[in-house]
Design a protein around this motif. Structure first.
Motif, mmCIF file in Angstrom:
data_model
loop_
_atom_site.group_PDB
_atom_site.id
_atom_site.type_symbol
_atom_site.label_atom_id
_atom_site.label_comp_id
_atom_site.label_asym_id
_atom_site.label_seq_id
_atom_site.Cartn_x
_atom_site.Cartn_y
_atom_site.Cartn_z
ATOM 1 N N VAL A 62 0.852 -1.192 0.000
ATOM 2 C CA VAL A 62 0.000 0.000 0.000
ATOM 3 C C VAL A 62 0.886 1.239 0.000
ATOM 4 O O VAL A 62 1.790 1.368 0.831
ATOM 5 C CB VAL A 62 -0.931 0.018 1.229
ATOM 6 C CG1 VAL A 62 -1.847 1.234 1.165
ATOM 7 C CG2 VAL A 62 -1.741 -1.268 1.303
ATOM 8 N N ILE A 63 0.622 2.147 -0.927
ATOM 9 C CA ILE A 63 1.414 3.371 -1.044
ATOM 10 C C ILE A 63 0.481 4.569 -0.947
ATOM 11 O O ILE A 63 -0.533 4.643 -1.645
ATOM 12 C CB ILE A 63 2.201 3.394 -2.368
ATOM 13 C CG1 ILE A 63 3.271 2.290 -2.343
ATOM 14 C CG2 ILE A 63 2.850 4.763 -2.596
ATOM 15 C CD1 ILE A 63 4.050 2.164 -3.623
ATOM 16 N N ALA A 91 5.357 6.635 -6.434
ATOM 17 C CA ALA A 91 4.938 5.240 -6.313
ATOM 18 C C ALA A 91 6.082 4.293 -6.644
ATOM 19 O O ALA A 91 6.334 3.313 -5.925
ATOM 20 C CB ALA A 91 3.741 4.965 -7.219
ATOM 21 N N ASN A 92 6.814 4.570 -7.697
ATOM 22 C CA ASN A 92 7.917 3.697 -8.079
ATOM 23 C C ASN A 92 9.090 3.806 -7.122
ATOM 24 O O ASN A 92 9.813 2.822 -6.911
ATOM 25 C CB ASN A 92 8.352 4.003 -9.512
ATOM 26 C CG ASN A 92 7.465 3.322 -10.533
ATOM 27 O OD1 ASN A 92 7.593 2.128 -10.784
ATOM 28 N ND2 ASN A 92 6.536 4.074 -11.098
ATOM 29 N N ALA A 93 9.281 4.957 -6.514
ATOM 30 C CA ALA A 93 10.328 5.073 -5.500
ATOM 31 C C ALA A 93 10.017 4.166 -4.317
ATOM 32 O O ALA A 93 10.911 3.486 -3.777
ATOM 33 C CB ALA A 93 10.456 6.528 -5.048
ATOM 34 N N ALA A 94 8.754 4.131 -3.897
ATOM 35 C CA ALA A 94 8.364 3.255 -2.789
ATOM 36 C C ALA A 94 8.479 1.788 -3.185
ATOM 37 O O ALA A 94 8.881 0.948 -2.377
ATOM 38 C CB ALA A 94 6.935 3.579 -2.358
ATOM 39 N N ILE A 95 8.142 1.461 -4.420
ATOM 40 C CA ILE A 95 8.280 0.083 -4.903
ATOM 41 C C ILE A 95 9.729 -0.372 -4.810
ATOM 42 O O ILE A 95 10.037 -1.469 -4.327
ATOM 43 C CB ILE A 95 7.756 -0.022 -6.351
ATOM 44 C CG1 ILE A 95 6.228 0.095 -6.374
ATOM 45 C CG2 ILE A 95 8.190 -1.334 -6.993
ATOM 46 C CD1 ILE A 95 5.651 0.216 -7.769
ATOM 47 N N ARG A 96 10.641 0.482 -5.262
ATOM 48 C CA ARG A 96 12.060 0.133 -5.213
ATOM 49 C C ARG A 96 12.547 0.015 -3.776
ATOM 50 O O ARG A 96 13.313 -0.904 -3.434
ATOM 51 C CB ARG A 96 12.885 1.168 -5.982
ATOM 52 C CG ARG A 96 12.682 1.129 -7.482
ATOM 53 C CD ARG A 96 13.686 2.024 -8.190
ATOM 54 N NE ARG A 96 13.504 3.435 -7.852
ATOM 55 C CZ ARG A 96 12.700 4.271 -8.516
ATOM 56 N NH1 ARG A 96 12.002 3.838 -9.551
ATOM 57 N NH2 ARG A 96 12.617 5.546 -8.159
#
Length: 573
Positions: A62-63, A91-96
């Motif tokens: 969850v972001i 969102a992609n920063a949190a994914i990484r």
């Protein structure tokens, strides 16, 4: 046609005599979805909280993003730059940061997000937020978008460019491919190698609650219907409605072939010139009309999808009936165009949506296999509804309290003849044992802190559409004698604020204590016997929530309490 009970499963492409063989791949499961929440909106929080509880998406998936109301109110339109800065990049920063790059197959937007991207001054060349997400933030040729000539790599035909009726497949199968040993006709050569890094990113929105859209309660009702539909699909109640309207005629060539495919699965679909007003347990409606009276349907079955191919059905400042009318009337999902799409069937779900759905695919997978050009489309409803997926029992066998290393076993109870199962194990939402036929997991306690942890297993069947079930088991680790719990007495500090006290166990005391909900830190203080952590309801939002207390010790160990489940309802002024 599938043959089960084999180490490899054969299937036949509907319009060829070529066979190809199936290799193992993962299907769309809760842990492969990213849930995006707008924390500037209490409605977005409430809808997301409810969906998390229903679908058990790991909280580390969850972001929370920050989008001001001017971007999701009114026309709910953003520029490509705003999409990049406010959605795509954070969102992609949190994914990484969380190591989810290879795990996420689809994005799910809660409500109160923009629905349109102004990619061009011409309204007809603009895209949906779902379309730009699908393209991974890379703009295609906008004339292809306008004309519906961009061809989705997930589309399973047929149309003027793909003459094949491809079998239903999971998202992960599309990404991984069938393997070099697969015998594939030349027209579908990409199935052999898979899409790999060229895999697009499908998405859905749980609901549209902006201007002239659904109420929050209507969205929550639709999500409840989606969860209730799993494994309970109706064997009838699908209607393909014909008329002289060009919106109908452009797609009616798909109707009878879909009826025949569904009949082979034991599902009755009807081609009719009469709108199914008054009909009960309607599972699907596909039609073309400027206006529809969705409320005249007697009742929709749980898991129903209805759509009426019209201009501006997801542009809420224009005339004509909206896709959200179906949600209000009782459907679980619908689709619409955020701009003037013309009567172009490539931009709307084909009749084969129901074929993929009937094969056991989720709502989201069925949409993306049936829409050739999804770049101006808004999809709303429950993306994980799977009415036609078979069910089976699943348990985790093993102790609840662990002091030493221990082996846990996943036990499947199934009446599905010839099914071959594979298992994925997780600890605290992280994959600790990749998908394999090994149904046991050796837990090494030295890798874990004391306190509360969650062991999860997902069992799946080897199949083109990988049917799966998930179960969680709470475990308490006690190798150093440390523990922490939330005390039952909660004090009221202010209108939306509450005081939470904790009690450590063991001889040592933590240096700090923290109150968390998933990855969100709610409060942190230096520990003292009378320390009180502050819970602000507005940070969590309404609906079901789970909070934990975490003790942080001098050696760096973070000891978690068992979660406290609570339902939040804001007091009315």
């Amino acid at each position: 046609m599938f043959e089960t009970g084999m180490k490899k499963i054969r299937l036949m492409l509907c319009v060829t005599a070529g066979l190809f063989f199936l290799s193992t791949a993962r299907a769309q499961m809760p842990h492969e979805c990213l849930l995006l929440v707008n924390r500037k909106s209490q409605d977005s929080l409430k809808v997301a909280n409810t969906y998390l509880a229903q679908r058990r998406i790991p909280q580390r998936n969850v972001i929370y993003l920050d989008l001001p109301e001017n971007l999701y109110g009114g026309k709910a339109t953003v520029t490509p730059e705003q999409f990049k800065w406010l959605i795509w990049e954070p969102a992609n920063a949190a994914i990484r940061e969380r190591g989810l790059e290879n795990q996420i197959l689809a994005w799910i937007y809660s409500c109160d997000f923009p629905i349109r991207v102004e990619t061009d001054p011409s309204d007809r060349k603009q895209m949906s937020v779902g379309g730009l997400t699908f393209m991974r933030n890379k703009l295609p040729g906008l004339s292809l978008v306008e004309e519906g000539k961009f061809l989705s790599k997930l589309f399973a035909g047929p149309n003027e460019r793909i003459k094949l009726n491809l079998n239903a497949m999971s998202l992960a199968m599309q990404k991984k491919g069938l393997g070099p040993e697969a015998k594939v006709p030349p027209e579908a050569a990409w199935l052999q190698r898979g899409l790999g890094d060229r895999m697009p990113l499908p998405s859905m929105m749980l609901g549209y609650t902006g201007e002239n859209g659904n109420t929050v309660q209507e969205v929550l009702n639709a999500l409840a219907r989606g969860a209730a539909s799993d494994h309970r699909g109706m064997r009838s109640g699908i209607y393909f409605v014909q008329s002289d309207d060009v919106r109908s005629k452009c797609r009616e060539w798909q109707f009878y072939p879909a009826v025949n495919e569904l009949q082979q699965r034991g599902i009755k679909a009807t081609v009719t010139t009469n709108f199914p007003a008054g009909e009960k347990n309607v599972m699907g409606i596909l039609m073309g009309a400027e206006t529809v009276d969705a409320a005249s349907v007697g009742s929709f079955a749980n898991g129903a999808m209805a759509e009426h191919l019209t201009s501006w059905s997801a542009e809420f400042q224009k005339r004509q009936s909206k896709c959200t009318d179906w949600i209000a009337a009782g459907a679980t999902a619908s689709a619409g165009a955020v701009v003037e799409p013309y009567s172009n069937p490539n931009k709307f779900p084909s009749a084969r949506f129901y074929v993929h759905y009937a094969a056991g695919c989720t709502m989201l997978e069925s949409f993306y296999q049936s829409i050739a050009c999804p770049l101006q489309t808004l999809l709303v409803g429950d993306p994980l509804a799977k009415p036609y997926a078979p069910a089976f029992g699943l348990r985790i066998l093993g102790t609840d309290t662990v002091k030493n290393d221990f082996t846990y076993v996943a036990a499947v109870e199934s009446k599905i003849q010839g099914a071959q199962f594979e298992y994925t194990f997780f600890v605290d939402g992280k994959i600790v044992q990749e998908q394999s036929d090994q149904n046991s997991f050796y837990l090494r306690v030295l890798n874990l802190s004391d306190g509360y942890h969650e062991l999860r297993v997902t069992a799946s069947i080897r199949h083109m559409v990988e049917y799966n079930m998930t179960v969680d088991k709470p475990i308490m680790v006690n190798r150093t004698g440390r523990s922490i719990r939330i005390q039952p007495e909660i004090s009221r500090l202010a209108k939306h604020e509450h005081g939470i006290k904790v009690q450590p166990g063991g001889a040592e005391k933590p240096e700090k204590v923290r109150l968390v909900c998933g990855e969100v830190v709610l409060d942190e203080k230096v520990y003292a016997d009378d320390v009180e952590l502050v819970l602000d309801e507005r940070v969590l939002g309404e609906g079901p929530n789970r909070i934990r207390a975490v003790g942080i010790y001098a050696d760096g160990m973070n000891v978690s309490s068992a979660p406290l489940s609570l339902g939040i309802t804001f007091a009315k002024d």
